[in-house]
Design an enzyme around this catalytic site. Structure first.
Site, PDB file in Angstrom:
ATOM      1  N   HIS A  88       5.285   3.706  -1.079  1.00 28.28           N
ATOM      2  CA  HIS A  88       5.133   2.250  -1.026  1.00 28.28           C
ATOM      3  C   HIS A  88       4.397   1.778   0.222  1.00 28.28           C
ATOM      4  CE1 HIS A  88       7.512   1.672  -4.549  1.00 28.28           C
ATOM      5  NE2 HIS A  88       8.636   2.119  -4.012  1.00 28.28           N
ATOM      6  N   ASP A 108       7.840   8.916  -9.744  1.00 33.17           N
ATOM      7  CA  ASP A 108       8.915   8.064  -9.248  1.00 33.17           C
ATOM      8  C   ASP A 108       9.051   6.864 -10.191  1.00 33.17           C
ATOM      9  OD1 ASP A 108      10.357   7.557  -6.286  1.00 33.17           O
ATOM     10  OD2 ASP A 108      10.001   5.731  -7.432  1.00 33.17           O
ATOM     11  N   HIS A 153       9.567   3.873  -9.460  1.00 36.93           N
ATOM     12  CA  HIS A 153       8.896   2.716  -8.878  1.00 36.93           C
ATOM     13  C   HIS A 153       7.421   3.050  -8.655  1.00 36.93           C
ATOM     14  CE1 HIS A 153      13.167   2.392  -7.609  1.00 36.93           C
ATOM     15  NE2 HIS A 153      12.989   1.126  -7.955  1.00 36.93           N
ATOM     16  N   ASP A 178      14.289   9.020  -9.381  1.00 31.79           N
ATOM     17  CA  ASP A 178      15.093   7.846  -9.679  1.00 31.79           C
ATOM     18  C   ASP A 178      14.888   7.319 -11.094  1.00 31.79           C
ATOM     19  OD1 ASP A 178      12.547   7.316  -8.749  1.00 31.79           O
ATOM     20  OD2 ASP A 178      13.165   5.843  -7.254  1.00 31.79           O
TER      21      ASP A 178
END
Length: 302
Positions: A121, A157, A159, A240
């Site tokens: 991120h 991931d 996200h 995740d």
């Protein structure tokens, strides 16, 4: 296969109740030690400043370097900076640089970096979403600097790796392919975000299980990576999307990560001499995280 970590990664203190906590790394390393007792660990070194500056602005790097090392400071609503955070972030990024050097040097073909804080991120001048330095981007930029002409980054991931995408959106020598839940933080990663034709996003609706996940990779993302014929494959390995994870709602299980890892390894075998560097990103249910990492490494090691 070589494993990289550093005890300094445990020194990144995010405070009580934070999802991205030191116990994540403890769970991962304990599971790896139990599953692969014959594999030793390599202690990562600090990332060189020039490696960080290939990805991050000098003002941003210097700002983190000069932050007061006392107490807990919030860099955004999710991202904490503690007295041990800078050193942890430096060795997390440094692990990727060292792993790239190792696989490019011909001593081995596959490496996994069990590090924290995660990185995908982090943008060029902004900490975000638990991330300080963009570890996978630093590794990719280092590979370009070392002469690799085509680097592919596969990000599974849950996200979207907004930072990685923004850093390489106009770099034709890097392909970025990501599956991620949408709508979900950081609210990016739509089909229409294509960079200069080097960005491939495949958003997946929350509640979705393995059939959609595997079909998405088989029909959309894996062919794009294969067509790119990377000379080095990097993996942002977030776990995740597991059904037990508290921060998302995809319904994957550990063997789904193993399946995808095997498919990615096959592409690396075809085009990159088998060279793969995988770096830990998310995964916040400790048991699911540990089980998924073992499945990932079993497939990575072949």
């Amino acid at each position: 296969m070589r494993l990289y970590t550093h005890t300094d990664c445990l020194g990144h203190d995010t405070g009580p109740g934070h999802a991205e906590r030191p116990d994540r790394l403890r769970a991962v390393t304990a599971a790896i030690n139990a599953a692969f007792p014959d594999l030793g660990w390599t202690s990562a070194s600090v990332a060189p400043r020039d490696a960080l500056l290939r990805v991050h602005g000098a003002d941003y790097v210097d700002g983190l370097m000069s932050r007061p090392a006392e107490g807990l400071a919030w860099l955004d609503e999710d991202t904490v900076f503690s007295p041990g955070s800078l050193q942890a972030a430096l060795v997390a990024a440094g692990a990727g640089v060292e792993a790239v050097d190792w696989v490019l040097g011909g001593d081995g073909r596959r490496a996994f970096c069990a590090v924290r804080p995660p990185g995908h991120h982090a943008e060029a001048a902004r900490a975000m979403g638990f991330c300080l330095f963009n570890n996978i981007a630093v590794a990719a930029a280092h590979a370009l600097w070392a002469g690799v002409q085509r680097v592919a980054i596969a990000d599974f991931d849950v996200h979207h790796g907004n930072g990685t995408q923004s850093i390489f959106a106009r770099q034709p020598r890097v392909l970025f392919a990501s599956s991620h839940e949408m709508p979900l933080y950081p609210w990016t990663g739509g089909f229409d975000e294509t960079g200069i034709g080097n960005i491939f996003n495949a958003p997946i609706l929350g509640g979705t299980g393995r059939e959609t996940f595997r079909s998405t990779w088989s029909k959309q993302l894996l062919p794009a990576i294969d067509d790119f014929a990377p000379q080095l494959l990097l993996i942002s390995a977030g776990f995740d999307a597991h059904r037990d994870d508290p921060l998302a709602s995809l319904q994957l299980e550990a063997d789904d990560f193993g399946w995808l890892t095997g498919e990615l390894r096959a592409i690396a075998d075809r085009h990159a001499g088998g060279r793969v560097v995988s770096m830990l990103e998310g995964g916040y249910a400790l048991g699911a995280l540990a089980e998924s990492v073992v499945a990932h490494l079993n497939a990575l090691d072949g």
